[in-house]
Design a protein around this motif. Structure first.
Motif, short mmCIF file in Angstrom:
data_model
loop_
_atom_site.label_atom_id
_atom_site.label_comp_id
_atom_site.label_asym_id
_atom_site.label_seq_id
_atom_site.Cartn_x
_atom_site.Cartn_y
_atom_site.Cartn_z
N SER A 151 13.50 50.66 39.60
CA SER A 151 12.47 50.15 40.97
C SER A 151 11.67 51.70 40.09
O SER A 151 10.60 51.12 40.91
CB SER A 151 13.52 51.18 41.74
N TYR B 143 8.55 50.28 39.76
CA TYR B 143 7.69 49.56 40.56
C TYR B 143 6.20 50.86 40.98
O TYR B 143 5.29 50.44 41.19
CB TYR B 143 7.69 49.17 41.94
N THR C 31 3.42 51.03 37.81
CA THR C 31 2.74 49.57 37.87
C THR C 31 1.88 49.48 39.23
O THR C 31 0.38 49.83 39.16
CB THR C 31 3.11 48.26 38.00
N LYS C 32 2.35 50.35 39.99
CA LYS C 32 1.33 50.15 41.40
C LYS C 32 0.45 51.77 41.33
O LYS C 32 -0.79 51.59 41.93
CB LYS C 32 2.72 51.02 42.80
N HIS D 191 0.39 50.07 33.76
CA HIS D 191 1.16 49.01 34.11
C HIS D 191 2.09 49.22 32.10
O HIS D 191 3.07 48.26 32.23
CB HIS D 191 0.49 47.59 33.78
N ALA E 67 4.94 50.52 33.16
CA ALA E 67 5.87 49.33 33.85
C ALA E 67 6.71 48.32 32.71
O ALA E 67 7.45 48.24 33.57
CB ALA E 67 5.12 49.37 34.74
N PHE F 296 10.82 47.26 33.65
CA PHE F 296 10.92 46.33 33.29
C PHE F 296 11.42 44.81 32.69
O PHE F 296 12.16 43.94 33.09
CB PHE F 296 9.37 45.12 34.11
N GLY G 298 14.65 41.18 39.88
CA GLY G 298 13.58 41.35 40.55
C GLY G 298 12.32 42.04 39.58
O GLY G 298 10.88 42.00 40.14
N ALA G 299 13.11 42.65 38.60
CA ALA G 299 12.36 43.50 37.76
C ALA G 299 11.54 42.08 36.54
O ALA G 299 10.91 41.54 36.13
CB ALA G 299 13.38 43.41 36.33
N TRP H 66 8.40 41.11 39.04
CA TRP H 66 7.98 41.88 38.71
C TRP H 66 6.82 41.64 36.86
O TRP H 66 5.66 41.32 36.72
CB TRP H 66 8.27 43.30 38.92
N GLN I 44 4.30 38.88 37.40
CA GLN I 44 2.96 39.89 37.98
C GLN I 44 2.05 40.11 36.56
O GLN I 44 1.25 39.96 36.85
CB GLN I 44 3.70 40.50 39.36
#
Length: 178
Positions: free
Chosen positions: A51, A54, A57-58, A62, A65, A69, A79-80, A83, A86
């Motif tokens: 988690s 997240y 990256t926010k 990156h 992240a 991920f 979920g990873a 991401w 993304q």
């Protein structure tokens, strides 16, 4: 007198101080981003560790992240995977790679993740990173909608008009180049 007592207290404290080096690191750096990255670089995964990608990256980090991920995605955290898609689809922390993005979405979809199904469906409908197959793409979006994913329901309600869920600024990505 106060100064004498303070000096005696400090002297006594150091005389009775225990050498803790035999116990290794007694107060580890646990909750910093660098520590989370080190743990990921050592191959560790887990819900909290994954988690943190997240938040990284926010915040714009990156590359960090991506480190988190990637391990988590390879360990099966869907979920990873979405991401990673993304990041790859937007060239964040590495080069823009629609094929890799589509592969992450496919993997998440196959493991039952509604976001993965939605993304994979859209990729199939566009032929973005995968061979175009609009019927199969709609099927994946319909599954995500049936599972309650609001954006999938929105796309379904718009009769699968991709402009409903795609910002105009991204249209260049989805235009066939051949």
């Amino acid at each position: 007198m106060k100064h004498v007592i303070a000096v005696l207290a400090l002297t006594a404290t150091s005389a009775f101080a225990e050498d803790l080096s035999q116990y290794g690191t007694t107060n580890p750096d646990e909750m910093t981003w660098q520590r989370f990255i080190e743990r990921a670089e050592n191959g560790e995964t887990g819900m909290v560790l994954c988690s943190m990608g997240y938040a990284m990256t926010k915040s714009g980090d990156h590359t960090a992240a991506r480190t988190l991920f990637l391990n988590c995605a390879e360990d099966g955290y869907t979920g990873a995977m979405t991401w990673m898609s993304q990041l790859d689809n937007n060239g964040l922390g590495a080069d823009y790679d629609p094929d890799a993005a589509a592969e992450w979405d496919r993997r998440a979809a196959e493991l039952g993740d509604p976001v993965g199904k939605f993304n994979h469906g859209i990729n199939l409908m566009r032929g973005h990173g995968v061979e175009k197959n609009e019927a199969l793409g709609r099927q994946f979006v319909a599954e995500a909608a049936a599972e309650g994913l609001p954006i999938a329901r929105r796309l379904e309600a718009a009769n699968y008009d991709l402009d409903e869920v795609t910002p105009d600024a991204d249209n260049w990505k989805y235009t066939p180049v051949f």
